[in-house]
Design a protein around this motif. Structure first.
Motif, PDB file in Angstrom:
ATOM      1  N   VAL A 189      -0.643  -5.582  -8.665  1.00  0.00           N
ATOM      2  CA  VAL A 189       0.131  -4.405  -9.063  1.00  0.00           C
ATOM      3  C   VAL A 189       0.863  -3.893  -7.831  1.00  0.00           C
ATOM      4  O   VAL A 189       0.239  -3.567  -6.807  1.00  0.00           O
ATOM      5  CB  VAL A 189      -0.777  -3.309  -9.662  1.00  0.00           C
ATOM      6  N   GLU A 190       2.203  -3.843  -7.937  1.00  0.00           N
ATOM      7  CA  GLU A 190       3.048  -3.423  -6.825  1.00  0.00           C
ATOM      8  C   GLU A 190       4.009  -2.331  -7.282  1.00  0.00           C
ATOM      9  O   GLU A 190       4.225  -2.137  -8.476  1.00  0.00           O
ATOM     10  CB  GLU A 190       3.870  -4.615  -6.316  1.00  0.00           C
ATOM     11  N   ARG A 191       4.597  -1.643  -6.329  1.00  0.00           N
ATOM     12  CA  ARG A 191       5.637  -0.650  -6.619  1.00  0.00           C
ATOM     13  C   ARG A 191       6.983  -1.337  -6.604  1.00  0.00           C
ATOM     14  O   ARG A 191       7.382  -1.933  -5.603  1.00  0.00           O
ATOM     15  CB  ARG A 191       5.591   0.478  -5.588  1.00  0.00           C
ATOM     16  N   GLY A 192       7.697  -1.284  -7.734  1.00  0.00           N
ATOM     17  CA  GLY A 192       8.987  -1.933  -7.825  1.00  0.00           C
ATOM     18  C   GLY A 192      10.093  -1.138  -7.151  1.00  0.00           C
ATOM     19  O   GLY A 192       9.904   0.016  -6.732  1.00  0.00           O
ATOM     20  N   ALA A 193      11.265  -1.739  -7.062  1.00  0.00           N
ATOM     21  CA  ALA A 193      12.411  -1.097  -6.408  1.00  0.00           C
ATOM     22  C   ALA A 193      12.825   0.189  -7.106  1.00  0.00           C
ATOM     23  O   ALA A 193      13.368   1.102  -6.480  1.00  0.00           O
ATOM     24  CB  ALA A 193      13.587  -2.069  -6.355  1.00  0.00           C
ATOM     25  N   ASP A 194      12.553   0.267  -8.412  1.00  0.00           N
ATOM     26  CA  ASP A 194      12.919   1.472  -9.166  1.00  0.00           C
ATOM     27  C   ASP A 194      11.819   2.520  -9.175  1.00  0.00           C
ATOM     28  O   ASP A 194      11.915   3.542  -9.852  1.00  0.00           O
ATOM     29  CB  ASP A 194      13.279   1.094 -10.605  1.00  0.00           C
TER      30      ASP A 194
END
Length: 211
Positions: free
Chosen positions: A192-197
């Motif tokens: 689980v990662e933080r996306g560009a948006d």
């Protein structure tokens, strides 16, 4: 046991049940299992006082340190009080295999989600940080876990991390993710990662079935 790489003698495994208040029943079950499996079991308890004179020597002479579940907040508080966290880092740097379930998994990470404070899950972010990731446990079995973990990663309250369905574990070599393993067919692990948006991005990972 395989990761410890021990030959010609029984592996030394130290069990910690700090997160469940050093439950005597859980500790007894551990020794029963150690006897049946053929490894040399010991335990380190902190309630009501440490059961060994030299915790550093005890932990650094183990092949595997195995931490049970329960209250991760309580575990981390007790470890801080007794200096166990620093000893765990020293053991890890010396090559001792560190493992555990639930609270005993979150503790090695930066943090995760916990029910230590009540039925409404809350974030915890004072883990030992031996690996620079967050950890989402019980991902498939407790309905609050997945959305909260994703929102914490998306908001930056927790770093990117690895989440696991029950029966699944993640293996790190040093601070790098190596693989995900499962004892139950069809269960998964997730990055689980933080996306560009700014939204959470969840990637299902391949798991190797343990037989």
């Amino acid at each position: 046991m395989d990761l410890a790489g021990v030959d010609a003698r029984a592996p030394r495994v130290c069990f910690l049940a700090t997160a469940c208040g050093d439950s005597s029943a859980v500790i007894r079950d551990f020794y029963d299992m150690a006897h049946e499996t053929g490894f040399h079991g010991t335990h380190l308890q902190l309630f009501t006082m440490p059961n060994v004179d030299d915790m550093r020597e005890h932990l650094l002479t183990q092949d595997v340190i195995w931490v049970w579940g329960g209250s991760v907040a309580g575990l981390l508080a007790m470890w801080e009080l007794h200096g166990v966290g620093d000893l765990m880092r020293e053991a890890w740097e010396a090559g001792v295999v560190l493992t555990g379930v639930s609270a005993g998994s979150i503790c090695w990470h930066v943090g995760g989600t916990t029910d230590s404070f009540g039925p409404e899950l809350r974030p915890i972010s004072n883990g030992l940080g031996l690996v620079p990731f967050s950890n989402g446990v019980h991902y498939d079995s407790e309905e609050q876990r997945r959305p909260l973990f994703q929102s914490l990663v998306a908001s930056g309250q927790l770093p990117a991390g690895y989440a696991t369905d029950d029966g699944v574990g993640v293996l790190y070599r040093g601070t790098e993710f190596a693989e995900a393993l499962t004892e139950k067919q069809g269960r998964a692990a997730y990055l689980v990662e933080r996306g560009a948006d700014g939204a959470a991005v969840e990637t299902r990972l391949e798991t190797r079935l343990l037989r």
